[in-house]
Design a protein around this motif. Sequence first.
Motif, short mmCIF file in Angstrom:
data_model
loop_
_atom_site.label_atom_id
_atom_site.label_comp_id
_atom_site.label_asym_id
_atom_site.label_seq_id
_atom_site.Cartn_x
_atom_site.Cartn_y
_atom_site.Cartn_z
N ASN A 128 -3.77 5.38 1.52
CA ASN A 128 -4.22 5.98 2.79
C ASN A 128 -5.47 5.30 3.32
O ASN A 128 -5.63 5.14 4.53
CB ASN A 128 -4.49 7.49 2.59
N TYR B 77 3.25 0.24 4.72
CA TYR B 77 2.66 0.43 6.03
C TYR B 77 2.47 -0.91 6.70
O TYR B 77 2.08 -1.90 6.06
CB TYR B 77 1.30 1.13 5.91
N THR C 220 0.26 -5.95 6.36
CA THR C 220 1.27 -5.17 5.67
C THR C 220 0.73 -4.70 4.33
O THR C 220 0.25 -5.49 3.53
CB THR C 220 2.53 -6.03 5.42
N LYS D 9 -4.37 2.14 4.88
CA LYS D 9 -3.65 2.45 6.10
C LYS D 9 -4.63 2.62 7.27
O LYS D 9 -4.44 2.05 8.35
CB LYS D 9 -2.87 3.75 5.89
#
Lengths: 187, 107
Positions: free
Chosen positions: A171, A13, A18, A174
Motif C-alpha cells: 500500500n 499495481y 509497476t 501504491k
Amino acid sequence: MSDYNNSIETFFYKGEITVELSKPKGMITLKGDLERSNINAGVIKTLELPMPKVRTISRKDGVQISWMAPDELLILVDFKKVEKYIELLEKNLKGEHYLLANVSDARAIFNLKGKGVREVLSKGTPVNMETIKIDDARRSRLGQLPVAFWMVKNTEVELVCFRSVTEFIFNWLKVASAPNSLPRYID
Amino acid sequence: MLVILCPYCGVEAEETELTAGGEAHLERFGPSSSDSEFENYLFMRKNEKGITFERWHHTYGCGKWFHAARCSMTMEIFGTYPAQTSKPPKKLISMIKKKRPEWGEGK
C-alpha cells in the motif's frame, strides 16, 4: 515450507511504476565470518558465483548472493531447491562456525519496474538513489520499516521486506507511485 | 541532521538510519566492584561540551555498532571507527588535536 500455489494473494499495481509481489523465492540467510577463506570458498563452490563486494549482489541463472552486512549474506535460489542448497552449503561449510536459516517464508520480495523506480523509493528511504547503480544493494528503510533492495536493471528494483508487513509495504508503494506523483528530478 | 559514515558498510548513513548509543569507551564495573563504582558505571555520564566519543548503531543497515568522534557544539563529525576497541585510534586523536589544539583529550 508453506505451499503458496493456491493461497497467495495477488499484489499488483500499475501507476508511475509497476509494483508486483514476486513469486515465492528460496531465501537463505548465512551468518558467519565471511573473511575466513573456508567460508568464502564454501559459498563460492556451492553457488558457483563470486562473492559479492560490499553493498552489491552477484547473480547468475536465478541464483543470487546479496551482501547484507560484513558477516551476513542473503542467498536467493529457486523456491523448490532451498533444502537442497542448504544441504549443499552445510556440506561445504563443514567444520566452520556459521549459521544458516531458511527465511523463504519470513520475507517477501517486490518487483518494481518502470522509469521512476528511483524516485518512488526516494520518497521513503534515506538512500541517495541517484548513486545506486545496477547490482548495487542497500539495506535501509522504507517509511519506518526495514527493507533491503537491489538494482536489477536501470529501471527495475527488487525489494525485500518482512512477509508480515507485505500488505503495508504494498500500500505504501501504491501511494508513492500514484499517477503524476513523481517530481521527475532524477533522470 | 547528522550524516555519519558507517565504518563497516561504508554507507554515509543519515541520522534516521542510525540509533545513538550514548557515551563510548565505558569501563564496566561488575559484581565485584564497590557500590560507588557500580553507580558510576551505570548512571554517570560525561555529557561534554565539545569533543565527545559516542556509540552509534546502524539499525536500518548492517546492524553493527561503531564509534564516532563528534563535537557536541558544532556537530562536526571527526571520524568513525569500529567498536572492537577500548580507546579511540591514535590517528583520529592526532587529527582532532590538529583541528582543535585547545582540546585536552577529555580531561
